[in-house]
Design a protein around this motif. Structure first.
Motif, mmCIF file in Angstrom:
data_model
loop_
_atom_site.group_PDB
_atom_site.id
_atom_site.type_symbol
_atom_site.label_atom_id
_atom_site.label_comp_id
_atom_site.label_asym_id
_atom_site.label_seq_id
_atom_site.Cartn_x
_atom_site.Cartn_y
_atom_site.Cartn_z
ATOM 1 N N LYS A 28 0.828 -1.204 0.000
ATOM 2 C CA LYS A 28 0.000 0.000 0.000
ATOM 3 C C LYS A 28 0.862 1.255 0.000
ATOM 4 C CE LYS A 28 -0.418 -0.090 5.058
ATOM 5 N NZ LYS A 28 -1.356 -0.164 6.197
ATOM 6 N N GLU A 30 -0.409 4.293 1.463
ATOM 7 C CA GLU A 30 -0.778 5.131 2.602
ATOM 8 C C GLU A 30 -0.514 4.379 3.908
ATOM 9 O OE1 GLU A 30 -1.763 8.263 2.472
ATOM 10 O OE2 GLU A 30 -1.659 8.308 0.271
ATOM 11 N N SER A 203 4.926 1.072 -4.420
ATOM 12 C CA SER A 203 4.433 -0.141 -3.777
ATOM 13 C C SER A 203 5.323 -1.346 -4.046
ATOM 14 C CB SER A 203 3.008 -0.444 -4.252
ATOM 15 O OG SER A 203 3.006 -0.835 -5.622
ATOM 16 N N HIS A 272 8.777 7.800 -2.904
ATOM 17 C CA HIS A 272 7.699 8.751 -3.180
ATOM 18 C C HIS A 272 7.465 8.815 -4.687
ATOM 19 C CE1 HIS A 272 5.398 12.525 -3.236
ATOM 20 N NE2 HIS A 272 5.180 12.313 -1.956
#
Length: 336
Positions: A28, A30, A203, A272
């Protein structure tokens, strides 16, 4: 493809050699943000209370942030900008410092020092060099950007002063004699800067391995781009960036010296999708010949660890333990 990722441009997909097995991927994008990391004011008007805050943080969390620490905001900003500029320099210049030699005092490498044999690469470039004694190591440092040596020298001096202040606080808090950590225990002083370019699919990959710091103590200056995560109660939690704070992480050698009283957190770095991320790590560690062992004053019934030299620990930590702190430490416990 260029080895140094800071030389890449227009990256549209994650190369196969940077894709981790499914069980090791972040998955994931987040993650919850940790809101209870101790934030300690080193200019508090009650020094004894500040010392107790540091000791509690080392006991209970193994991770804390400091404000009013004495390293000026301008110096922190200038140093961060120097490194951002460094990673933007032409590949030909950075190539002068490229090395997989673990003994080279100033080097840049990508993923890890074992790049050619790594099964999976980390999404990072790392530039690292020694800082103590300054006069011995400065000649090997870059001369670009033009003020690199001037700014990083000052940063090295000021962060070492801060290390000494915090270690003195730990001495007093643990009841050790003043200056216990001076000399051979903190002789090795390194700056290690990680740079992560934007990743098309965070991810799938990691910016740094899951690990605990093997040295004595670490100081970290985060940039504004998130990525640092700690493992807390079996869950990965992001560390929020607070401008001009410094993160302090007791290393595994400090855990040994405390006779297993201190915690050393497991942490990692995720990437990121849109922004580059640069962080400055400053590390203190023992000289290779010095024997690490629990402080005598902290052995009330038995010593949890046997004495060992730092290279012996690193060999176990990087080799058989594969950065797993508990596996590495178990090798040196008095009662396996």
């Amino acid at each position: 493809m260029e080895i140094l990722i800071s030389n890449w441009s227009n990256v549209e997909f994650v190369p196969k050699t940077y894709i981790f097995p499914p069980e090791s991927r972040p998955g994931k994008l987040e993650f919850p943000v940790c809101t209870d990391i101790p934030l300690i004011d080193l200019a508090h008007n009650n020094p004894d209370e500040t010392i107790q805050q540091v000791i509690r943080a080392c006991h209970e969390f193994g991770f804390f942030q400091v404000i009013n620490h004495g390293v000026s905001e301008n110096l922190m900003d200038d140093t961060m900008n120097i490194y951002k500029e460094f990673f933007k320099l032409p590949g030909e210049y950075k190539a002068k410092f490229y090395s997989n030699d673990i003994n080279k005092s100033c080097k840049i490498y990508s993923s890890s020092l074992a790049y050619d044999t790594d099964e999976v690469h980390y999404w990072r470039d790392t530039f690292t060099h020694r800082c103590h004694p300054l006069e011995e190591h400065i000649p090997s440092w870059p001369d670009k950007p033009t003020n690199y040596r001037e700014v990083v020298s000052e940063y090295s001096i000021e962060t070492r002063k801060l290390f000494n202040k915090i270690l003195d606080m730990i001495c007093k808090g643990l009841g050790l004699e003043k200056g216990y950590f001076e000399g051979e225990l903190s002789k090795t002083h390194l700056i290690s800067v990680n740079h992560h370019i934007p990743c098309p699919n965070p991810s799938l990959t990691l910016g740094m391995p899951v690990h605990s710091d093997p040295n004595l103590i670490t100081m970290l200056q985060q940039g504004e781009v998130p990525g640092l995560q700690i493992l807390k109660d079996g869950q990965w939690i992001g560390v929020k960036h607070i401008p001009h704070t410094l993160i302090v992480i007791p290393g595994l050698q400090l855990k040994v010296i405390s006779n297993d009283r201190f915690m050393t957190p497991v942490h990692r770095v995720v990437t990121h999708p849109k922004e580059a991320r640069t962080t400055i790590g400053v590390f203190l560690g023992p000289s290779p010949e010095f024997l690490i062992k629990p402080a005598t004053a902290l052995i009330h019934t038995e010593s949890v660890f046997r004495a060992f030299a730092y290279p012996e620990f690193l060999e176990a930590f990087v080799g058989p333990a594969k950065f797993d702190a508990q596996l590495a430490l178990n090798h040196f416990r008095s009662k396996p």
